[in-house]
Design a protein around this motif. Structure first.
Motif, PDB file in Angstrom:
ATOM      1  N   VAL A 125       0.961  -1.134   0.070  1.00 17.92           N
ATOM      2  CA  VAL A 125      -0.032   0.114  -0.106  1.00 17.92           C
ATOM      3  C   VAL A 125       0.817   1.278  -0.112  1.00 17.92           C
ATOM      4  O   VAL A 125       1.471   1.428   0.925  1.00 17.92           O
ATOM      5  CB  VAL A 125      -0.939   0.001   1.237  1.00 17.92           C
ATOM      6  N   GLN A 126       0.932   1.880  -1.042  1.00 15.21           N
ATOM      7  CA  GLN A 126       1.773   3.024  -1.204  1.00 15.21           C
ATOM      8  C   GLN A 126       1.428   4.183  -0.322  1.00 15.21           C
ATOM      9  O   GLN A 126       0.282   4.357   0.236  1.00 15.21           O
ATOM     10  CB  GLN A 126       1.620   3.534  -2.722  1.00 15.21           C
ATOM     11  N   THR A 127       2.458   5.067   0.111  1.00 16.65           N
ATOM     12  CA  THR A 127       2.344   6.236   0.964  1.00 16.65           C
ATOM     13  C   THR A 127       1.189   7.051   0.344  1.00 16.65           C
ATOM     14  O   THR A 127       0.829   7.586  -1.010  1.00 16.65           O
ATOM     15  CB  THR A 127       3.614   7.100   1.098  1.00 16.65           C
ATOM     16  N   GLY A 128       0.351   7.544   1.308  1.00 13.19           N
ATOM     17  CA  GLY A 128      -0.716   8.242   0.717  1.00 13.19           C
ATOM     18  C   GLY A 128      -2.111   7.271   0.484  1.00 13.19           C
ATOM     19  O   GLY A 128      -3.145   8.275   0.245  1.00 13.19           O
ATOM     20  N   SER A 129      -1.852   6.270   0.261  1.00 11.64           N
ATOM     21  CA  SER A 129      -3.039   5.427   0.119  1.00 11.64           C
ATOM     22  C   SER A 129      -3.448   4.453   1.245  1.00 11.64           C
ATOM     23  O   SER A 129      -2.922   4.354   2.234  1.00 11.64           O
ATOM     24  CB  SER A 129      -2.725   4.274  -1.122  1.00 11.64           C
ATOM     25  N   THR A 130      -4.822   4.246   1.108  1.00 15.79           N
ATOM     26  CA  THR A 130      -5.804   3.387   2.175  1.00 15.79           C
ATOM     27  C   THR A 130      -6.214   2.333   1.556  1.00 15.79           C
ATOM     28  O   THR A 130      -7.054   2.484   0.593  1.00 15.79           O
ATOM     29  CB  THR A 130      -6.584   4.209   3.165  1.00 15.79           C
TER      30      THR A 130
ATOM     31  N   GLY B 280       5.059  -1.132   2.155  1.00 15.45           N
ATOM     32  CA  GLY B 280       4.643   0.435   1.811  1.00 15.45           C
ATOM     33  C   GLY B 280       4.418   1.444   2.830  1.00 15.45           C
ATOM     34  O   GLY B 280       4.583   0.581   4.257  1.00 15.45           O
TER      35      GLY B 280
ATOM     36  N   GLY C 175       1.545   3.226   3.310  1.00 15.97           N
ATOM     37  CA  GLY C 175       0.262   3.516   3.132  1.00 15.97           C
ATOM     38  C   GLY C 175      -0.329   3.198   4.565  1.00 15.97           C
ATOM     39  O   GLY C 175       0.206   2.755   5.574  1.00 15.97           O
ATOM     40  N   THR C 176      -1.888   2.833   4.572  1.00 15.32           N
ATOM     41  CA  THR C 176      -2.756   2.423   5.650  1.00 15.32           C
ATOM     42  C   THR C 176      -3.533   1.076   5.189  1.00 15.32           C
ATOM     43  O   THR C 176      -4.255   1.195   3.989  1.00 15.32           O
ATOM     44  CB  THR C 176      -3.655   3.520   6.159  1.00 15.32           C
TER      45      THR C 176
ATOM     46  N   PRO D 107       3.720  -0.329   6.434  1.00 11.66           N
ATOM     47  CA  PRO D 107       2.376   0.396   6.497  1.00 11.66           C
ATOM     48  C   PRO D 107       2.093   0.527   7.990  1.00 11.66           C
ATOM     49  O   PRO D 107       2.525  -0.108   8.783  1.00 11.66           O
ATOM     50  CB  PRO D 107       1.569  -0.545   5.689  1.00 11.66           C
TER      51      PRO D 107
END
Length: 207
Positions: free
Chosen positions: A11-16, A46, A48-49, A69
């Motif tokens: 899960v990429q940074t800024g994504s949920t 990643g 993200g969240t 994450p």
């Protein structure tokens, strides 16, 4: 995606990514269970969240590793009430693991031969109330880690092992309690941060 050792969820940074699978329904309680990942080892990566609104792991017997994450455990019901039997073990290496509501307290309760391994990263109780975890078998501390301390968190009375070196636990606020007996030869615990670290077991570690 799958690899030779299991699956990876990135899960990429800024994504949920929110996992709310209701497909695995317990035929006795009619409660909805989450994914079991085909009982393959799974790694979260990643920046993200990841939100788990149904119970983590369902009936998986494979290891889940968190490597990067933020993972929020926020199920709508408890592990035991859904008939879930996730037993594969959980390893936190980097990232933040949040126990987000009272139903998250028994997510690791069916670990009979595996461990909740804390090798780094951050843990927190974001439920808004004090919480005691019900962890089966054992807890392993194999790295320095932090406790954010949004609310008090008790790791329960499960046996705890320190491995590799003396480990630093940074408690930033409120109280992190280790209630189980801590063992380990030649290694100890260093406490940092403005919060409280309570060691309530009849500890036998040396270091």
């Amino acid at each position: 995606h799958a690899n030779s050792s299991g699956m990876v969820w990135t899960v990429q940074t800024g994504s949920t990514l929110t996992e709310s699978c209701t497909g695995n329904t317990n035929t006795t309680t009619h409660a909805s269970g989450g994914f079991n990942f085909n009982s393959k080892d799974l790694t979260f990566t990643g920046g993200g969240t990841l939100n788990f609104t149904t119970q983590l792991g369902r009936n998986s017997t494979a290891l889940i590793t968190q490597n990067g994450p933020t993972v929020n455990i926020i199920p709508t019901s408890t592990e035991t009430s859904q008939g879930n039997t996730y037993s594969g073990g959980y390893t936190l290496t980097t990232g933040t693991l949040n126990f987000g509501n009272a139903n998250a307290s028994d997510v690791f309760t069916h670990f009979s031969t595996t461990a909740f391994s804390i090798n780094g990263g951050t843990i927190d109780n974001t439920s808004g109330s004090a919480m005691t975890l019900a962890v089966g078998n054992s807890i392993s501390i194999g790295g320095n880690f932090s406790f954010t301390g949004s609310s008090d968190l008790n790791l329960g009375t499960t046996a705890v092992t320190i491995s590799g070196a003396t480990r630093q636990i940074t408690a930033s606020a409120h109280t992190l309690t280790i209630g189980g007996v801590i063992s380990g030869s030649g290694f100890g615990i260093t406490k940092a941060g403005n919060g409280t670290l309570a060691l309530n077991g009849a500890n036998g570690y040396t270091g």
